[in-house]
Each structure stands twice: as structure tokens, then as C-alpha cells.
Motif scaffolding. Sequence first.
Motif, PDB file in Angstrom:
ATOM      1  N   VAL A  27       0.946  -1.050  -0.010  1.00 37.98           N
ATOM      2  CA  VAL A  27      -0.048  -0.020   0.019  1.00 37.98           C
ATOM      3  C   VAL A  27       0.963   1.155   0.088  1.00 37.98           C
ATOM      4  O   VAL A  27       1.631   1.427   0.844  1.00 37.98           O
ATOM      5  CB  VAL A  27      -0.881  -0.019   1.199  1.00 37.98           C
ATOM      6  N   CYS A  29       0.966   5.042   0.323  1.00 43.20           N
ATOM      7  CA  CYS A  29      -0.045   6.373   0.651  1.00 43.20           C
ATOM      8  C   CYS A  29       1.209   7.516   1.140  1.00 43.20           C
ATOM      9  O   CYS A  29       2.072   7.377   1.539  1.00 43.20           O
ATOM     10  CB  CYS A  29      -0.901   5.854   2.060  1.00 43.20           C
ATOM     11  N   GLY A  30       0.327   8.556   1.198  1.00 42.23           N
ATOM     12  CA  GLY A  30       1.019   9.728   1.339  1.00 42.23           C
ATOM     13  C   GLY A  30       0.321  11.064   0.837  1.00 42.23           C
ATOM     14  O   GLY A  30      -0.851  10.985   0.363  1.00 42.23           O
ATOM     15  N   SER A  31       0.839  12.102   1.029  1.00 40.83           N
ATOM     16  CA  SER A  31       0.288  13.321   0.735  1.00 40.83           C
ATOM     17  C   SER A  31       0.179  13.427  -0.758  1.00 40.83           C
ATOM     18  O   SER A  31       1.308  13.088  -1.656  1.00 40.83           O
ATOM     19  CB  SER A  31       1.188  14.694   1.243  1.00 40.83           C
ATOM     20  N   THR A  32      -0.768  14.047  -1.403  1.00 35.48           N
ATOM     21  CA  THR A  32      -0.947  14.271  -2.928  1.00 35.48           C
ATOM     22  C   THR A  32       0.185  15.342  -3.278  1.00 35.48           C
ATOM     23  O   THR A  32       0.629  15.479  -4.389  1.00 35.48           O
ATOM     24  CB  THR A  32      -2.374  14.924  -3.228  1.00 35.48           C
ATOM     25  N   MET A  38       4.957   9.075  -5.474  1.00 35.69           N
ATOM     26  CA  MET A  38       3.963   7.919  -5.299  1.00 35.69           C
ATOM     27  C   MET A  38       3.708   6.862  -6.425  1.00 35.69           C
ATOM     28  O   MET A  38       3.758   5.847  -6.508  1.00 35.69           O
ATOM     29  CB  MET A  38       2.684   8.296  -4.533  1.00 35.69           C
ATOM     30  N   ASP A  42       4.787   3.201  -7.323  1.00 29.99           N
ATOM     31  CA  ASP A  42       3.689   2.255  -7.622  1.00 29.99           C
ATOM     32  C   ASP A  42       4.437   1.490  -8.915  1.00 29.99           C
ATOM     33  O   ASP A  42       4.174   0.266  -8.811  1.00 29.99           O
ATOM     34  CB  ASP A  42       2.503   2.845  -7.903  1.00 29.99           C
ATOM     35  N   ARG A  52      -0.958  -3.928  -5.576  1.00 31.85           N
ATOM     36  CA  ARG A  52      -1.573  -3.018  -4.678  1.00 31.85           C
ATOM     37  C   ARG A  52      -3.170  -3.222  -4.700  1.00 31.85           C
ATOM     38  O   ARG A  52      -3.725  -3.343  -5.567  1.00 31.85           O
ATOM     39  CB  ARG A  52      -1.093  -1.353  -4.907  1.00 31.85           C
ATOM     40  N   ARG A  55      -8.028   1.413  -5.027  1.00 33.25           N
ATOM     41  CA  ARG A  55      -8.395   2.588  -4.155  1.00 33.25           C
ATOM     42  C   ARG A  55      -9.954   2.717  -4.365  1.00 33.25           C
ATOM     43  O   ARG A  55     -10.426   2.756  -5.023  1.00 33.25           O
ATOM     44  CB  ARG A  55      -7.642   3.748  -4.524  1.00 33.25           C
TER      45      ARG A  55
END
Length: 55
Positions: A27, A29-32, A38, A42, A52, A55
Motif C-alpha cells: 500500500v 500512501c502519502g500526501s498528494t 508515489m 507504484d 496494490r 483504491r
Amino acid sequence: MSYPQLLTPEEKLADAKKLLSLPRIVVICGSTRFMTEMTEADLRETKAGKIRPVR
């Protein structure tokens, strides 16, 4: 007489996953603000054969 060592539940699960050839699920995840990084992560993980969740 020696008895075989019993496996822990975690070891049994790991062995079952190997036998089934299940891919590792990651997974990301993080800030846009870091969407570029990211997306790169990926792609890197997908090329490594990891999957993954949707979403």
C-alpha cells in the motif's frame, strides 16, 4: 528419538503463501504533494511483481 519442531502460526502462514505463490501486496500512501513520487513507487513495485489494493 527426536521430534520435528512445530511451526508457529506465522511460519505456517508464510509457508502457505509460498506454496500458493501469492504476490506481496503493498500500500502506497502519502500526501498528494508527493503524487509524482508515489506514482514512481507504484510503478517500481508493480514491476517487482507486487500488487496494490484498488483504491
